[in-house]
Write an enzyme that holds these catalytic residues in place. Sequence first.
Site, PDB file in Angstrom:
ATOM      1  N   HIS A  46      67.228  -1.519  28.674  1.00 14.67           N
ATOM      2  CA  HIS A  46      68.534  -1.924  28.129  1.00 14.67           C
ATOM      3  C   HIS A  46      68.346  -2.816  26.894  1.00 14.67           C
ATOM      4  O   HIS A  46      67.238  -3.286  26.621  1.00 14.67           O
ATOM      5  CB  HIS A  46      69.360  -2.652  29.191  1.00 14.67           C
ATOM      6  CG  HIS A  46      68.672  -3.863  29.743  1.00 14.67           C
ATOM      7  ND1 HIS A  46      67.651  -3.766  30.648  1.00 14.67           N
ATOM      8  CD2 HIS A  46      68.825  -5.183  29.501  1.00 14.67           C
ATOM      9  CE1 HIS A  46      67.224  -4.985  30.960  1.00 14.67           C
ATOM     10  NE2 HIS A  46      67.921  -5.864  30.262  1.00 14.67           N
ATOM     11  N   THR A  49      68.749  -1.148  21.531  1.00 18.25           N
ATOM     12  CA  THR A  49      67.840  -0.564  20.528  1.00 18.25           C
ATOM     13  C   THR A  49      66.393  -0.611  21.005  1.00 18.25           C
ATOM     14  O   THR A  49      65.989  -1.526  21.717  1.00 18.25           O
ATOM     15  CB  THR A  49      67.927  -1.353  19.195  1.00 18.25           C
ATOM     16  OG1 THR A  49      67.796  -2.745  19.480  1.00 18.25           O
ATOM     17  CG2 THR A  49      69.226  -1.090  18.470  1.00 18.25           C
ATOM     18  N   ARG A  50      65.627   0.377  20.577  1.00 11.21           N
ATOM     19  CA  ARG A  50      64.177   0.406  20.769  1.00 11.21           C
ATOM     20  C   ARG A  50      63.556   0.947  19.487  1.00 11.21           C
ATOM     21  O   ARG A  50      64.124   1.844  18.842  1.00 11.21           O
ATOM     22  CB  ARG A  50      63.782   1.345  21.928  1.00 11.21           C
ATOM     23  CG  ARG A  50      64.155   0.852  23.315  1.00 11.21           C
ATOM     24  CD  ARG A  50      63.278  -0.317  23.734  1.00 11.21           C
ATOM     25  NE  ARG A  50      63.536  -0.780  25.085  1.00 11.21           N
ATOM     26  CZ  ARG A  50      64.408  -1.722  25.434  1.00 11.21           C
ATOM     27  NH1 ARG A  50      65.179  -2.300  24.521  1.00 11.21           N
ATOM     28  NH2 ARG A  50      64.519  -2.108  26.692  1.00 11.21           N
ATOM     29  N   LYS A 263      68.856  -8.368  15.937  1.00 11.62           N
ATOM     30  CA  LYS A 263      68.086  -8.466  17.186  1.00 11.62           C
ATOM     31  C   LYS A 263      66.619  -8.746  16.871  1.00 11.62           C
ATOM     32  O   LYS A 263      66.018  -8.058  16.046  1.00 11.62           O
ATOM     33  CB  LYS A 263      68.201  -7.161  17.977  1.00 11.62           C
ATOM     34  CG  LYS A 263      67.392  -7.169  19.267  1.00 11.62           C
ATOM     35  CD  LYS A 263      67.585  -5.879  20.037  1.00 11.62           C
ATOM     36  CE  LYS A 263      66.499  -5.683  21.061  1.00 11.62           C
ATOM     37  NZ  LYS A 263      66.642  -4.395  21.780  1.00 11.62           N
ATOM     38  N   HIS A 267      56.921  -9.996  21.363  1.00 11.62           N
ATOM     39  CA  HIS A 267      56.220  -8.946  22.094  1.00 11.62           C
ATOM     40  C   HIS A 267      55.147  -9.685  22.895  1.00 11.62           C
ATOM     41  O   HIS A 267      54.180 -10.179  22.327  1.00 11.62           O
ATOM     42  CB  HIS A 267      55.624  -7.965  21.081  1.00 11.62           C
ATOM     43  CG  HIS A 267      54.938  -6.772  21.675  1.00 11.62           C
ATOM     44  ND1 HIS A 267      55.470  -6.015  22.676  1.00 11.62           N
ATOM     45  CD2 HIS A 267      53.720  -6.228  21.388  1.00 11.62           C
ATOM     46  CE1 HIS A 267      54.629  -5.028  22.980  1.00 11.62           C
ATOM     47  NE2 HIS A 267      53.563  -5.139  22.218  1.00 11.62           N
ATOM     48  N   CYS A 311      64.735  -8.781  29.979  1.00 11.53           N
ATOM     49  CA  CYS A 311      64.294  -7.423  30.291  1.00 11.53           C
ATOM     50  C   CYS A 311      62.874  -7.552  30.846  1.00 11.53           C
ATOM     51  O   CYS A 311      62.316  -8.656  30.872  1.00 11.53           O
ATOM     52  CB  CYS A 311      64.305  -6.654  28.965  1.00 11.53           C
ATOM     53  SG  CYS A 311      64.158  -4.871  29.074  1.00 11.53           S
ATOM     54  N   LYS A 344      59.869   4.939  23.343  1.00 10.34           N
ATOM     55  CA  LYS A 344      59.849   5.999  22.312  1.00 10.34           C
ATOM     56  C   LYS A 344      59.211   7.288  22.830  1.00 10.34           C
ATOM     57  O   LYS A 344      59.503   8.363  22.333  1.00 10.34           O
ATOM     58  CB  LYS A 344      59.122   5.502  21.046  1.00 10.34           C
ATOM     59  CG  LYS A 344      57.680   5.110  21.301  1.00 10.34           C
ATOM     60  CD  LYS A 344      56.993   4.516  20.083  1.00 10.34           C
ATOM     61  CE  LYS A 344      57.271   3.059  19.864  1.00 10.34           C
ATOM     62  NZ  LYS A 344      56.874   2.148  20.974  1.00 10.34           N
TER      63      LYS A 344
HETATM   64  C1  LIG Z   1      62.699  -6.206  25.810  1.00 15.80           C
HETATM   65  C2  LIG Z   1      62.006  -4.893  25.729  1.00 15.80           C
HETATM   66  C3  LIG Z   1      61.809  -4.319  24.492  1.00 15.80           C
HETATM   67  C4  LIG Z   1      61.143  -3.098  24.380  1.00 15.80           C
HETATM   68  N1  LIG Z   1      61.005  -2.536  23.141  1.00 15.80           N
HETATM   69  C5  LIG Z   1      60.472  -1.306  23.033  1.00 15.80           C
HETATM   70  C6  LIG Z   1      60.490  -0.653  21.781  1.00 15.80           C
HETATM   71  O1  LIG Z   1      60.992  -1.184  20.787  1.00 15.80           O
HETATM   72  N2  LIG Z   1      59.969   0.607  21.709  1.00 15.80           N
HETATM   73  C7  LIG Z   1      59.436   1.218  22.795  1.00 15.80           C
HETATM   74  O2  LIG Z   1      58.975   2.357  22.655  1.00 15.80           O
HETATM   75  N3  LIG Z   1      59.422   0.627  24.009  1.00 15.80           N
HETATM   76  C8  LIG Z   1      59.940  -0.619  24.152  1.00 15.80           C
HETATM   77  N4  LIG Z   1      59.985  -1.240  25.363  1.00 15.80           N
HETATM   78  C9  LIG Z   1      59.371  -0.584  26.530  1.00 15.80           C
HETATM   79  C10 LIG Z   1      60.287   0.463  27.129  1.00 15.80           C
HETATM   80  O3  LIG Z   1      61.618   0.059  27.080  1.00 15.80           O
HETATM   81  C11 LIG Z   1      59.800   0.755  28.545  1.00 15.80           C
HETATM   82  O4  LIG Z   1      58.463   1.230  28.446  1.00 15.80           O
HETATM   83  C12 LIG Z   1      60.641   1.798  29.242  1.00 15.80           C
HETATM   84  O5  LIG Z   1      61.993   1.459  29.163  1.00 15.80           O
HETATM   85  C13 LIG Z   1      60.180   1.895  30.698  1.00 15.80           C
HETATM   86  O6  LIG Z   1      60.948   2.894  31.348  1.00 15.80           O
HETATM   87  P1  LIG Z   1      60.806   3.134  32.900  1.00 15.80           P
HETATM   88  O7  LIG Z   1      61.486   4.405  33.204  1.00 15.80           O
HETATM   89  O8  LIG Z   1      59.375   2.969  33.310  1.00 15.80           O
HETATM   90  O9  LIG Z   1      61.596   1.906  33.582  1.00 15.80           O
HETATM   91  P2  LIG Z   1      63.165   1.749  33.804  1.00 15.80           P
HETATM   92  O10 LIG Z   1      63.919   2.364  32.699  1.00 15.80           O
HETATM   93  O11 LIG Z   1      63.407   0.311  34.132  1.00 15.80           O
HETATM   94  O12 LIG Z   1      63.448   2.649  35.079  1.00 15.80           O
HETATM   95  C14 LIG Z   1      62.990   2.363  36.370  1.00 15.80           C
HETATM   96  C15 LIG Z   1      64.094   2.785  37.323  1.00 15.80           C
HETATM   97  O13 LIG Z   1      63.599   2.788  38.654  1.00 15.80           O
HETATM   98  C16 LIG Z   1      64.647   2.395  39.494  1.00 15.80           C
HETATM   99  N5  LIG Z   1      64.088   1.975  40.787  1.00 15.80           N
HETATM  100  C17 LIG Z   1      63.282   0.938  41.019  1.00 15.80           C
HETATM  101  N6  LIG Z   1      62.958   0.865  42.331  1.00 15.80           N
HETATM  102  C18 LIG Z   1      63.579   1.892  42.938  1.00 15.80           C
HETATM  103  C19 LIG Z   1      63.651   2.349  44.282  1.00 15.80           C
HETATM  104  N7  LIG Z   1      63.006   1.722  45.288  1.00 15.80           N
HETATM  105  N8  LIG Z   1      64.405   3.433  44.563  1.00 15.80           N
HETATM  106  C20 LIG Z   1      65.075   4.076  43.566  1.00 15.80           C
HETATM  107  N9  LIG Z   1      65.043   3.684  42.271  1.00 15.80           N
HETATM  108  C21 LIG Z   1      64.297   2.611  41.955  1.00 15.80           C
HETATM  109  C22 LIG Z   1      65.321   1.267  38.708  1.00 15.80           C
HETATM  110  O14 LIG Z   1      66.635   1.007  39.154  1.00 15.80           O
HETATM  111  C23 LIG Z   1      65.281   1.843  37.295  1.00 15.80           C
HETATM  112  O15 LIG Z   1      66.471   2.523  36.963  1.00 15.80           O
HETATM  113  C24 LIG Z   1      60.636  -2.457  25.524  1.00 15.80           C
HETATM  114  C25 LIG Z   1      60.847  -3.037  26.791  1.00 15.80           C
HETATM  115  C26 LIG Z   1      61.528  -4.233  26.895  1.00 15.80           C
HETATM  116  C27 LIG Z   1      61.745  -4.833  28.251  1.00 15.80           C
END
Ligand SMILES: Cc1cc2nc3c(=O)[nH]c(=O)nc-3n(C[C@H](O)[C@H](O)[C@H](O)COP(=O)(O)OP(=O)(O)OC[C@H]3O[C@@H](n4cnc5c(N)ncnc54)[C@H](O)[C@@H]3O)c2cc1C
Length: 374
Positions: A46, A49-50, A263, A267, A311, A344
């Site tokens: 969330h 932007t990324r 924003k 990092h 986050c 990304k």
């Molecule tokens: C502040 C911040 C800035 C960032 N900036 C960048 C950027 O500029 N560029 C870039 O490429 N990346 C960036 N990243 C990294 C990127 O956002 C993450 O790598 C990516 O969002 C991870 O996705 P995910 O699917 O692993 O996690 P999430 O999107 O968090 O998804 C995990 C999901 O699992 C669900 N879940 C957890 N436990 C359970 C359970 N027991 N049962 C069912 N569901 C469950 C959660 O509810 C959630 O919806 C940033 C991250 C952050 C925090």
Amino acid sequence: MAISFDVIIVGLGAMGSAAAYHLARRGKRVLGLDRFAPPHAFGSSHGQTRIIREAYFEHPLYVPLIQRAYELWAELEIASGRSLLRRTGGLMIGRPASVVVAGATRSACEYSLPHTVLSAAEVRSRFPALQPTDEMVAVWEPRAGILFPEICLEAHLTLARALGAELRTEEPVLSWEADGRSVRVTTFEGAYHAGQLVLTAGSWIQSLPNGLKLPLAVERQVQFWFEPRRPVEFQPERCPIHLWEYEPGRFFYGFPDLGGGVKVARHHEGEIVNPDSINREVRPEEVNAMRAVVRQFLPGADGPLRSTAACMYSNMPDGHFFIDWHPTHPRVLIASPCSGHGFKFSNVIGEVLANLLTEGQAKFDLSLFRNRLF
Ligand SMILES: Cc1cc2nc3c(=O)[nH]c(=O)nc-3n(C[C@H](O)[C@H](O)[C@H](O)COP(=O)(O)OP(=O)(O)OC[C@H]3O[C@@H](n4cnc5c(N)ncnc54)[C@H](O)[C@@H]3O)c2cc1C
């Protein structure tokens, strides 16, 4: 209850939503489960932007993946009818030997990517929002830009549903088990059966892998939005995305003002937290520390604080991703492509996961991300 699927996906965030879409496109019977209702503001995806960038300073092996990601984001824009990516160009800024400058240059040269190295004076004159010090340089790359994470997730989820995936939200997975023939996943609604299981639970992934200790640490990261004092400098036409190594090993990044303020965020350097008890309040000293960096390098953004959002990063010790089969359950794939830079790639990771599950192999070199249970 005993319903059968080809694949169950646990976690429908950035990675799980993309996996659901790519599996559903292949005609697989998909069940996706999430503890919340994505897109939501409790995980890692969330904040509006990324950054997307191509001259990847972390390692050149990411370049083929990001090139496929660009293709897939363009396809997803067409399929969903939503605007997902805004190109602004990007600057990696630091001293010539810094990780971001040396690494981005290495990837750009290895893959013959268009790029230019600018002096600090050139940056200040072309992009007055950004005020690097004289000993810094910047690698300019024209294809970098901004992804809109909540809209990307919605696009993947909507299209996956339209292709027949069953996506159940606010239904946390409590446990799972696997034998030689199938997997069984339990929620408070009952049990679901499938041929294969994908764990994409982001910051909660460590609570799921059944007796396995993943070498991941969850890090709290705050995103800040400041009201610009000189708004014109921060218009997206004049201000690219920018990522700085402003001191050795210390990084921050920022975006142009898309309407909600400028924003910026650090990092790393965040606290290691438990995802269930993370403090989402932002302390005044955190704002002051971020403002000091803004004042030095983005002085025109040093206006009133507009908002903040906490986050979570899920970090591997070396900053790369974790994508691998469970060592004792070959029907279970675990994916934590985060370490603070995974968004990304989420679409191409979704495609990679779908390929691993359906064909047993991906079309990319994943050696940085596998065999990581040290
Ligand atoms: C502040 C911040 C800035 C960032 N900036 C960048 C950027 O500029 N560029 C870039 O490429 N990346 C960036 N990243 C990294 C990127 O956002 C993450 O790598 C990516 O969002 C991870 O996705 P995910 O699917 O692993 O996690 P999430 O999107 O968090 O998804 C995990 C999901 O699992 C669900 N879940 C957890 N436990 C359970 C359970 N027991 N049962 C069912 N569901 C469950 C959660 O509810 C959630 O919806 C940033 C991250 C952050 C925090």
